[in-house]
Design a protein around this motif. Structure first.
Motif, PDB file in Angstrom:
ATOM      1  N   TRP A  14      -3.541  -7.037   0.848  1.00 53.80           N
ATOM      2  CA  TRP A  14      -2.814  -5.848   0.412  1.00 53.80           C
ATOM      3  C   TRP A  14      -1.926  -6.136  -0.787  1.00 53.80           C
ATOM      4  O   TRP A  14      -1.764  -5.286  -1.659  1.00 53.80           O
ATOM      5  CB  TRP A  14      -2.011  -5.269   1.570  1.00 53.80           C
ATOM      6  N   GLN A  69      -4.187  -6.014  -3.701  1.00 50.21           N
ATOM      7  CA  GLN A  69      -4.533  -4.627  -4.038  1.00 50.21           C
ATOM      8  C   GLN A  69      -3.396  -3.976  -4.831  1.00 50.21           C
ATOM      9  O   GLN A  69      -3.634  -3.285  -5.821  1.00 50.21           O
ATOM     10  CB  GLN A  69      -4.781  -3.803  -2.767  1.00 50.21           C
ATOM     11  N   ARG A  70      -2.156  -4.205  -4.362  1.00 53.85           N
ATOM     12  CA  ARG A  70      -1.002  -3.626  -5.073  1.00 53.85           C
ATOM     13  C   ARG A  70      -0.899  -4.175  -6.494  1.00 53.85           C
ATOM     14  O   ARG A  70      -0.601  -3.441  -7.433  1.00 53.85           O
ATOM     15  CB  ARG A  70       0.280  -3.887  -4.290  1.00 53.85           C
ATOM     16  N   LEU A  98      -3.398  -2.447  -8.700  1.00 55.89           N
ATOM     17  CA  LEU A  98      -2.960  -1.100  -9.057  1.00 55.89           C
ATOM     18  C   LEU A  98      -1.822  -1.106 -10.082  1.00 55.89           C
ATOM     19  O   LEU A  98      -1.744  -0.229 -10.933  1.00 55.89           O
ATOM     20  CB  LEU A  98      -2.528  -0.329  -7.804  1.00 55.89           C
ATOM     21  N   LYS A  99      -0.948  -2.102 -10.011  1.00 52.19           N
ATOM     22  CA  LYS A  99       0.171  -2.194 -10.946  1.00 52.19           C
ATOM     23  C   LYS A  99      -0.234  -2.786 -12.291  1.00 52.19           C
ATOM     24  O   LYS A  99       0.500  -2.659 -13.255  1.00 52.19           O
ATOM     25  CB  LYS A  99       1.292  -3.054 -10.345  1.00 52.19           C
ATOM     26  N   LYS A 109      -5.808   5.887   1.478  1.00 48.92           N
ATOM     27  CA  LYS A 109      -4.520   5.547   0.854  1.00 48.92           C
ATOM     28  C   LYS A 109      -4.732   4.840  -0.487  1.00 48.92           C
ATOM     29  O   LYS A 109      -4.121   5.198  -1.493  1.00 48.92           O
ATOM     30  CB  LYS A 109      -3.714   4.659   1.798  1.00 48.92           C
ATOM     31  N   TRP A 110      -5.614   3.816  -0.508  1.00 50.10           N
ATOM     32  CA  TRP A 110      -5.863   3.083  -1.755  1.00 50.10           C
ATOM     33  C   TRP A 110      -6.490   4.001  -2.805  1.00 50.10           C
ATOM     34  O   TRP A 110      -6.133   3.929  -3.982  1.00 50.10           O
ATOM     35  CB  TRP A 110      -6.764   1.874  -1.510  1.00 50.10           C
ATOM     36  N   LYS A 118      -6.155   7.271  -3.161  1.00 48.90           N
ATOM     37  CA  LYS A 118      -5.132   8.186  -3.692  1.00 48.90           C
ATOM     38  C   LYS A 118      -4.219   7.474  -4.678  1.00 48.90           C
ATOM     39  O   LYS A 118      -3.863   8.028  -5.722  1.00 48.90           O
ATOM     40  CB  LYS A 118      -4.314   8.790  -2.558  1.00 48.90           C
ATOM     41  N   GLN A 119      -3.833   6.233  -4.353  1.00 48.12           N
ATOM     42  CA  GLN A 119      -2.967   5.485  -5.256  1.00 48.12           C
ATOM     43  C   GLN A 119      -3.674   5.196  -6.575  1.00 48.12           C
ATOM     44  O   GLN A 119      -3.063   5.282  -7.642  1.00 48.12           O
ATOM     45  CB  GLN A 119      -2.492   4.197  -4.600  1.00 48.12           C
ATOM     46  N   ALA A 120      -4.951   4.858  -6.513  1.00 48.34           N
ATOM     47  CA  ALA A 120      -5.709   4.595  -7.742  1.00 48.34           C
ATOM     48  C   ALA A 120      -5.822   5.867  -8.580  1.00 48.34           C
ATOM     49  O   ALA A 120      -5.657   5.825  -9.807  1.00 48.34           O
ATOM     50  CB  ALA A 120      -7.096   4.049  -7.409  1.00 48.34           C
ATOM     51  N   GLN A 148      -3.736   8.386  -8.604  1.00 49.55           N
ATOM     52  CA  GLN A 148      -2.412   8.684  -9.151  1.00 49.55           C
ATOM     53  C   GLN A 148      -2.107   7.823 -10.376  1.00 49.55           C
ATOM     54  O   GLN A 148      -1.362   8.239 -11.254  1.00 49.55           O
ATOM     55  CB  GLN A 148      -1.334   8.480  -8.089  1.00 49.55           C
ATOM     56  N   LYS A 149      -2.689   6.635 -10.440  1.00 52.07           N
ATOM     57  CA  LYS A 149      -2.490   5.745 -11.583  1.00 52.07           C
ATOM     58  C   LYS A 149      -3.448   6.070 -12.731  1.00 52.07           C
ATOM     59  O   LYS A 149      -3.438   5.398 -13.751  1.00 52.07           O
ATOM     60  CB  LYS A 149      -2.687   4.280 -11.169  1.00 52.07           C
TER      61      LYS A 149
END
Length: 191
Positions: free
Chosen positions: A34, A37-38, A41-42, A116-117, A119-121, A123-124
Protein backbone atom coordinates in the motif's frame (compact mmCIF):
# COMPACT_ATOMS: atom_id res chain seq x y z
CA UNK A 1 -11.18 -41.10 23.15
CA UNK A 2 -7.94 -40.65 25.06
CA UNK A 3 -6.08 -37.46 24.09
CA UNK A 4 -2.45 -36.87 24.99
CA UNK A 5 -2.89 -33.39 26.44
CA UNK A 6 0.77 -32.28 26.37
CA UNK A 7 1.06 -33.16 22.67
CA UNK A 8 -2.31 -31.58 21.91
CA UNK A 9 -1.28 -28.37 23.70
CA UNK A 10 2.01 -28.26 21.80
CA UNK A 11 0.23 -28.89 18.52
CA UNK A 12 -2.48 -26.27 19.19
CA UNK A 13 0.01 -23.69 20.41
CA UNK A 14 2.32 -24.37 17.48
CA UNK A 15 -0.46 -23.94 14.91
CA UNK A 16 -1.69 -20.78 16.65
CA UNK A 17 1.79 -19.25 16.80
CA UNK A 18 2.43 -20.13 13.16
CA UNK A 19 -0.87 -18.51 12.12
CA UNK A 20 -0.07 -15.36 14.10
CA UNK A 21 3.40 -15.07 12.57
CA UNK A 22 2.00 -15.72 9.10
CA UNK A 23 -0.69 -13.04 9.62
CA UNK A 24 1.98 -10.57 10.79
CA UNK A 25 4.06 -11.32 7.69
CA UNK A 26 1.03 -10.75 5.47
CA UNK A 27 0.29 -7.50 7.30
CA UNK A 28 3.86 -6.34 6.64
CA UNK A 29 3.47 -7.21 2.93
CA UNK A 30 0.15 -5.35 2.87
CA UNK A 31 1.66 -2.22 4.40
CA UNK A 32 4.60 -2.34 2.01
CA UNK A 33 2.36 -2.78 -1.02
CA UNK A 34 0.00 0.00 0.00
CA UNK A 35 2.86 2.43 0.63
CA UNK A 36 4.16 1.57 -2.87
CA UNK A 37 0.72 2.26 -4.32
CA UNK A 38 0.55 5.62 -2.53
CA UNK A 39 4.02 6.53 -3.84
CA UNK A 40 2.93 5.66 -7.38
CA UNK A 41 -0.12 7.91 -7.05
CA UNK A 42 1.93 10.78 -5.59
CA UNK A 43 4.71 10.47 -8.18
CA UNK A 44 2.95 12.45 -10.90
CA UNK A 45 4.56 10.21 -13.52
CA UNK A 46 2.93 9.86 -16.92
CA UNK A 47 2.39 6.14 -16.33
CA UNK A 48 1.77 4.34 -13.05
CA UNK A 49 0.95 0.72 -12.33
CA UNK A 50 -1.55 -0.25 -9.66
CA UNK A 51 -1.57 -3.79 -8.25
CA UNK A 52 -4.84 -5.13 -6.93
CA UNK A 53 -3.57 -8.42 -5.49
CA UNK A 54 -3.04 -6.89 -2.05
CA UNK A 55 -6.79 -6.33 -1.81
CA UNK A 56 -7.20 -10.00 -0.94
CA UNK A 57 -4.82 -9.84 2.01
CA UNK A 58 -7.12 -8.29 4.70
CA UNK A 59 -9.63 -11.12 4.29
CA UNK A 60 -6.84 -13.70 4.33
CA UNK A 61 -5.42 -12.18 7.52
CA UNK A 62 -8.89 -12.36 9.11
CA UNK A 63 -9.21 -16.02 8.08
CA UNK A 64 -5.80 -16.88 9.50
CA UNK A 65 -6.69 -15.08 12.74
CA UNK A 66 -9.87 -17.16 13.00
CA UNK A 67 -7.88 -20.37 12.46
CA UNK A 68 -5.47 -19.30 15.22
CA UNK A 69 -8.45 -18.57 17.47
CA UNK A 70 -9.96 -21.96 16.63
CA UNK A 71 -6.81 -23.89 17.55
CA UNK A 72 -6.27 -21.81 20.69
CA UNK A 73 -9.87 -22.31 21.76
CA UNK A 74 -9.86 -26.04 21.08
CA UNK A 75 -6.62 -26.35 23.02
CA UNK A 76 -8.11 -24.48 25.99
CA UNK A 77 -11.25 -26.62 25.82
CA UNK A 78 -9.08 -29.65 26.61
CA UNK A 79 -8.87 -28.32 30.16
CA UNK A 80 -12.54 -27.38 30.52
CA UNK A 81 -13.62 -30.91 31.48
CA UNK A 82 -17.38 -31.47 31.25
CA UNK A 83 -17.96 -27.83 30.44
CA UNK A 84 -16.10 -28.41 27.14
CA UNK A 85 -18.91 -30.58 25.82
CA UNK A 86 -21.31 -27.66 26.22
CA UNK A 87 -18.95 -24.99 24.87
CA UNK A 88 -17.45 -26.88 21.92
CA UNK A 89 -20.50 -26.78 19.55
CA UNK A 90 -21.07 -23.05 20.10
CA UNK A 91 -17.37 -22.29 19.70
CA UNK A 92 -17.16 -24.37 16.51
CA UNK A 93 -20.24 -22.61 15.10
CA UNK A 94 -18.75 -19.22 15.92
CA UNK A 95 -15.48 -20.12 14.18
CA UNK A 96 -17.33 -21.54 11.17
CA UNK A 97 -19.29 -18.33 10.70
CA UNK A 98 -16.13 -16.26 11.23
CA UNK A 99 -14.24 -18.27 8.58
CA UNK A 100 -17.12 -17.83 6.11
CA UNK A 101 -17.21 -14.09 6.82
CA UNK A 102 -13.46 -13.81 6.31
CA UNK A 103 -13.79 -15.73 3.05
CA UNK A 104 -16.44 -13.26 1.91
CA UNK A 105 -14.08 -10.51 3.12
CA UNK A 106 -11.39 -11.79 0.79
CA UNK A 107 -13.52 -11.09 -2.27
CA UNK A 108 -15.53 -8.07 -1.12
CA UNK A 109 -12.42 -6.51 0.44
CA UNK A 110 -10.58 -6.86 -2.87
CA UNK A 111 -13.45 -5.13 -4.69
CA UNK A 112 -13.57 -2.28 -2.16
CA UNK A 113 -9.82 -1.75 -2.17
CA UNK A 114 -9.65 -1.91 -5.98
CA UNK A 115 -12.42 0.68 -6.17
CA UNK A 116 -10.53 2.89 -3.69
CA UNK A 117 -7.29 2.80 -5.73
CA UNK A 118 -9.18 3.40 -8.99
CA UNK A 119 -10.96 6.47 -7.57
CA UNK A 120 -7.68 7.89 -6.26
CA UNK A 121 -6.01 7.40 -9.65
CA UNK A 122 -8.92 9.10 -11.43
CA UNK A 123 -8.80 12.02 -8.99
CA UNK A 124 -5.11 12.46 -9.85
CA UNK A 125 -6.00 12.68 -13.56
CA UNK A 126 -5.07 9.15 -14.65
CA UNK A 127 -6.95 6.95 -17.10
CA UNK A 128 -6.69 3.16 -17.14
CA UNK A 129 -5.13 1.68 -20.26
CA UNK A 130 -7.66 -0.39 -22.20
CA UNK A 131 -7.50 -4.15 -21.66
CA UNK A 132 -4.89 -5.81 -23.83
CA UNK A 133 -2.72 -2.75 -24.43
CA UNK A 134 -0.24 -2.79 -21.52
CA UNK A 135 0.41 -5.49 -18.93
CA UNK A 136 -1.94 -7.96 -20.62
CA UNK A 137 0.05 -10.78 -19.00
CA UNK A 138 -0.56 -9.44 -15.47
CA UNK A 139 -4.09 -10.16 -14.24
CA UNK A 140 -4.04 -8.08 -11.07
CA UNK A 141 -2.09 -5.11 -12.44
CA UNK A 142 -3.43 -2.13 -14.37
CA UNK A 143 -1.42 0.58 -16.10
CA UNK A 144 -2.80 4.09 -15.62
CA UNK A 145 -1.69 6.99 -17.79
CA UNK A 146 -2.11 10.73 -18.03
CA UNK A 147 -1.73 10.57 -21.82
CA UNK A 148 -3.64 7.67 -23.43
CA UNK A 149 -1.19 7.55 -26.34
CA UNK A 150 1.27 5.82 -23.99
CA UNK A 151 -1.04 2.79 -23.86
CA UNK A 152 -0.47 2.17 -27.56
CA UNK A 153 3.21 3.13 -27.77
CA UNK A 154 5.38 0.16 -28.82
CA UNK A 155 8.43 1.48 -26.93
CA UNK A 156 6.41 1.78 -23.73
CA UNK A 157 5.04 -1.72 -24.29
CA UNK A 158 8.60 -2.99 -24.56
CA UNK A 159 9.62 -1.21 -21.32
CA UNK A 160 6.60 -2.24 -19.24
CA UNK A 161 6.48 -5.99 -18.88
CA UNK A 162 6.08 -6.66 -15.16
CA UNK A 163 4.77 -3.33 -13.88
CA UNK A 164 7.59 -2.58 -11.44
CA UNK A 165 8.31 0.94 -10.14
CA UNK A 166 11.66 0.81 -11.96
CA UNK A 167 9.83 0.25 -15.26
CA UNK A 168 7.51 3.19 -14.61
CA UNK A 169 10.57 5.38 -13.96
CA UNK A 170 12.06 4.19 -17.27
CA UNK A 171 8.82 5.13 -19.03
CA UNK A 172 8.97 8.56 -17.41
CA UNK A 173 12.55 9.04 -18.63
CA UNK A 174 11.51 7.88 -22.11
CA UNK A 175 8.58 10.30 -22.09
CA UNK A 176 10.75 13.22 -20.97
CA UNK A 177 13.28 12.44 -23.74
CA UNK A 178 10.47 12.31 -26.31
CA UNK A 179 9.13 15.66 -25.11
CA UNK A 180 12.60 17.26 -25.38
CA UNK A 181 13.03 15.88 -28.90
CA UNK A 182 9.63 17.26 -29.89
CA UNK A 183 10.50 20.68 -28.48
CA UNK A 184 13.87 20.67 -30.23
CA UNK A 185 12.26 19.76 -33.58
CA UNK A 186 9.64 22.47 -33.11
CA UNK A 187 12.37 25.07 -32.43
CA UNK A 188 14.36 23.95 -35.47
CA UNK A 189 11.32 24.21 -37.71
CA UNK A 190 10.53 27.69 -36.42
CA UNK A 191 14.11 28.95 -36.56
Amino acid sequence: MNINKPKAVLFGAGISIFCCLFALGLFWILQSDWSGQREQLKSGQQLIVLSYSSGYIPGVIAGIAVIALLFTGLTLLLFAGNKAQQLKPAFTRFCTVAVLLSLAGVFFGEMLITNKWDKQAQQKGYLPCPVGTLLSNRLTYTAWVQNEALCYNSDVRRIISRGTPEETRQVEQYWQAQQKQSQTRAKLQQG
